[in-house]
Design a protein around this motif. Structure first.
Motif, PDB file in Angstrom:
ATOM      1  N   ALA A 108      46.679  87.631  80.631  1.00 52.43           N
ATOM      2  CA  ALA A 108      45.944  88.866  80.338  1.00 52.43           C
ATOM      3  C   ALA A 108      46.888  90.062  80.318  1.00 52.43           C
ATOM      4  O   ALA A 108      46.775  90.930  79.453  1.00 52.43           O
ATOM      5  N   ARG A 109      47.826  90.100  81.254  1.00 53.92           N
ATOM      6  CA  ARG A 109      48.813  91.183  81.291  1.00 53.92           C
ATOM      7  C   ARG A 109      49.658  91.194  80.028  1.00 53.92           C
ATOM      8  O   ARG A 109      50.037  92.249  79.536  1.00 53.92           O
ATOM      9  N   ALA A 110      49.954  89.998  79.525  1.00 53.07           N
ATOM     10  CA  ALA A 110      50.781  89.879  78.323  1.00 53.07           C
ATOM     11  C   ALA A 110      49.964  90.076  77.045  1.00 53.07           C
ATOM     12  O   ALA A 110      50.517  90.046  75.953  1.00 53.07           O
ATOM     13  N   GLY A 111      48.654  90.233  77.180  1.00 51.62           N
ATOM     14  CA  GLY A 111      47.792  90.438  76.018  1.00 51.62           C
ATOM     15  C   GLY A 111      47.542  89.164  75.229  1.00 51.62           C
ATOM     16  O   GLY A 111      47.184  89.218  74.056  1.00 51.62           O
ATOM     17  N   ARG A 112      47.693  88.028  75.877  1.00 44.83           N
ATOM     18  CA  ARG A 112      47.477  86.739  75.216  1.00 44.83           C
ATOM     19  C   ARG A 112      46.104  86.183  75.584  1.00 44.83           C
ATOM     20  O   ARG A 112      45.433  86.683  76.483  1.00 44.83           O
ATOM     21  N   SER A 113      45.709  85.149  74.892  1.00 46.10           N
ATOM     22  CA  SER A 113      44.400  84.538  75.112  1.00 46.10           C
ATOM     23  C   SER A 113      44.286  83.979  76.531  1.00 46.10           C
ATOM     24  O   SER A 113      45.203  83.335  77.036  1.00 46.10           O
ATOM     25  N   THR A 114      43.129  84.194  77.141  1.00 46.93           N
ATOM     26  CA  THR A 114      42.880  83.703  78.496  1.00 46.93           C
ATOM     27  C   THR A 114      41.823  82.599  78.517  1.00 46.93           C
ATOM     28  O   THR A 114      41.320  82.250  79.585  1.00 46.93           O
ATOM     29  N   VAL A 115      41.504  82.052  77.365  1.00 52.35           N
ATOM     30  CA  VAL A 115      40.424  81.061  77.287  1.00 52.35           C
ATOM     31  C   VAL A 115      40.757  79.809  78.100  1.00 52.35           C
ATOM     32  O   VAL A 115      39.958  79.369  78.931  1.00 52.35           O
ATOM     33  N   LEU A 116      41.927  79.218  77.881  1.00 49.53           N
ATOM     34  CA  LEU A 116      42.270  77.978  78.576  1.00 49.53           C
ATOM     35  C   LEU A 116      42.373  78.169  80.088  1.00 49.53           C
ATOM     36  O   LEU A 116      41.771  77.387  80.843  1.00 49.53           O
ATOM     37  N   PRO A 117      43.092  79.181  80.594  1.00 47.84           N
ATOM     38  CA  PRO A 117      43.123  79.333  82.052  1.00 47.84           C
ATOM     39  C   PRO A 117      41.752  79.649  82.651  1.00 47.84           C
ATOM     40  O   PRO A 117      41.454  79.222  83.769  1.00 47.84           O
ATOM     41  N   THR A 118      40.916  80.342  81.908  1.00 51.14           N
ATOM     42  CA  THR A 118      39.567  80.630  82.398  1.00 51.14           C
ATOM     43  C   THR A 118      38.744  79.343  82.493  1.00 51.14           C
ATOM     44  O   THR A 118      38.045  79.118  83.487  1.00 51.14           O
ATOM     45  N   MET A 119      38.852  78.505  81.476  1.00 53.35           N
ATOM     46  CA  MET A 119      38.113  77.234  81.497  1.00 53.35           C
ATOM     47  C   MET A 119      38.621  76.335  82.620  1.00 53.35           C
ATOM     48  O   MET A 119      37.818  75.692  83.311  1.00 53.35           O
ATOM     49  N   LEU A 120      39.942  76.286  82.820  1.00 56.59           N
ATOM     50  CA  LEU A 120      40.498  75.467  83.899  1.00 56.59           C
ATOM     51  C   LEU A 120      40.061  75.998  85.267  1.00 56.59           C
ATOM     52  O   LEU A 120      39.696  75.214  86.145  1.00 56.59           O
ATOM     53  N   ALA A 121      40.101  77.306  85.437  1.00 55.22           N
ATOM     54  CA  ALA A 121      39.665  77.889  86.708  1.00 55.22           C
ATOM     55  C   ALA A 121      38.196  77.538  86.975  1.00 55.22           C
ATOM     56  O   ALA A 121      37.836  77.174  88.090  1.00 55.22           O
ATOM     57  N   GLY A 122      37.369  77.633  85.947  1.00 51.04           N
ATOM     58  CA  GLY A 122      35.962  77.277  86.095  1.00 51.04           C
ATOM     59  C   GLY A 122      35.772  75.819  86.461  1.00 51.04           C
ATOM     60  O   GLY A 122      34.962  75.477  87.329  1.00 51.04           O
ATOM     61  N   PHE A 123      36.547  74.949  85.810  1.00 57.72           N
ATOM     62  CA  PHE A 123      36.456  73.516  86.116  1.00 57.72           C
ATOM     63  C   PHE A 123      36.844  73.242  87.566  1.00 57.72           C
ATOM     64  O   PHE A 123      36.139  72.530  88.279  1.00 57.72           O
ATOM     65  N   PHE A 124      37.963  73.806  88.003  1.00 57.55           N
ATOM     66  CA  PHE A 124      38.398  73.569  89.383  1.00 57.55           C
ATOM     67  C   PHE A 124      37.428  74.189  90.381  1.00 57.55           C
ATOM     68  O   PHE A 124      37.244  73.664  91.478  1.00 57.55           O
ATOM     69  N   PHE A 125      36.790  75.292  89.998  1.00 56.45           N
ATOM     70  CA  PHE A 125      35.835  75.957  90.871  1.00 56.45           C
ATOM     71  C   PHE A 125      34.612  75.077  91.139  1.00 56.45           C
ATOM     72  O   PHE A 125      34.077  75.080  92.252  1.00 56.45           O
ATOM     73  N   VAL A 126      34.170  74.320  90.151  1.00 52.17           N
ATOM     74  CA  VAL A 126      32.955  73.515  90.303  1.00 52.17           C
ATOM     75  C   VAL A 126      33.227  72.012  90.394  1.00 52.17           C
ATOM     76  O   VAL A 126      32.283  71.224  90.405  1.00 52.17           O
ATOM     77  N   SER A 127      34.479  71.603  90.490  1.00 49.88           N
ATOM     78  CA  SER A 127      34.817  70.177  90.424  1.00 49.88           C
ATOM     79  C   SER A 127      34.125  69.338  91.500  1.00 49.88           C
ATOM     80  O   SER A 127      33.641  68.240  91.207  1.00 49.88           O
ATOM     81  N   ALA A 128      34.044  69.821  92.721  1.00 49.26           N
ATOM     82  CA  ALA A 128      33.375  69.050  93.774  1.00 49.26           C
ATOM     83  C   ALA A 128      31.885  68.902  93.473  1.00 49.26           C
ATOM     84  O   ALA A 128      31.285  67.849  93.725  1.00 49.26           O
ATOM     85  N   TYR A 129      31.295  69.939  92.897  1.00 46.86           N
ATOM     86  CA  TYR A 129      29.870  69.875  92.569  1.00 46.86           C
ATOM     87  C   TYR A 129      29.626  68.984  91.353  1.00 46.86           C
ATOM     88  O   TYR A 129      28.555  68.380  91.231  1.00 46.86           O
ATOM     89  N   LEU A 130      30.609  68.891  90.479  1.00 46.23           N
ATOM     90  CA  LEU A 130      30.505  67.928  89.370  1.00 46.23           C
ATOM     91  C   LEU A 130      30.474  66.506  89.909  1.00 46.23           C
ATOM     92  O   LEU A 130      29.710  65.671  89.436  1.00 46.23           O
ATOM     93  N   TYR A 131      31.322  66.242  90.918  1.00 48.09           N
ATOM     94  CA  TYR A 131      31.302  64.931  91.563  1.00 48.09           C
ATOM     95  C   TYR A 131      29.926  64.670  92.166  1.00 48.09           C
ATOM     96  O   TYR A 131      29.362  63.581  92.014  1.00 48.09           O
ATOM     97  N   LEU A 132      29.361  65.673  92.823  1.00 50.42           N
ATOM     98  CA  LEU A 132      28.032  65.533  93.412  1.00 50.42           C
ATOM     99  C   LEU A 132      26.990  65.241  92.331  1.00 50.42           C
ATOM    100  O   LEU A 132      26.130  64.376  92.495  1.00 50.42           O
ATOM    101  N   ALA A 133      27.090  65.943  91.201  1.00 50.36           N
ATOM    102  CA  ALA A 133      26.126  65.750  90.113  1.00 50.36           C
ATOM    103  C   ALA A 133      26.248  64.374  89.483  1.00 50.36           C
ATOM    104  O   ALA A 133      25.248  63.760  89.106  1.00 50.36           O
TER     105      ALA A 133
END
Length: 109
Positions: free
Chosen positions: A45-70
């Motif tokens: 974001a500081r470099a003005g580049r796309s943040t889509v992939l890191p945002t998606m990865l952060a979201g995945f890691f944020f909910v990964s334990a709950y995905l296992y539960l689901a």
């Protein structure tokens, strides 16, 4: 006493089809990956580049334990899903707020 607590803890997993130790390992193990994804997001974001992939990865890691539960869980009470939804929503809001703050702070410097 510790054996009784451990037995109770494991019985929860049997009741819901989830191994509590695997859930805990995913939950704790995802933390460094989540933080690395956030750092990558801020850097891009500081470099003005796309943040889509890191945002998606952060979201995945944020909910990964709950995905296992689901995926592995069964007969999970509705109140648990409501509670988890509130936790995820609050965590997402907090993370977005903090990430925006970090990006804005770096722009001022």
């Amino acid at each position: 006493m510790l054996a009784d607590i451990n037995q109770w803890f494991l019985s929860l997993g049997e009741q819901y089809g989830v191994n509590p130790y695997i859930f805990g390992a995913i939950y704790v193990g995802a933390i460094p990956f989540f933080l690395a994804s956030i750092a990558w997001l801020v850097k891009r974001a500081r470099a003005g580049r796309s943040t889509v992939l890191p945002t998606m990865l952060a979201g995945f890691f944020f909910v990964s334990a709950y995905l296992y539960l689901a995926i592995a869980g069964r007969n999970i009470p509705v109140w648990v899903w409501i509670f988890l939804a509130v936790l995820v929503a609050y965590g997402a809001w907090s993370t977005i707020r903090d990430t925006r703050r970090k990006i804005a702070l770096s722009d001022k410097e």
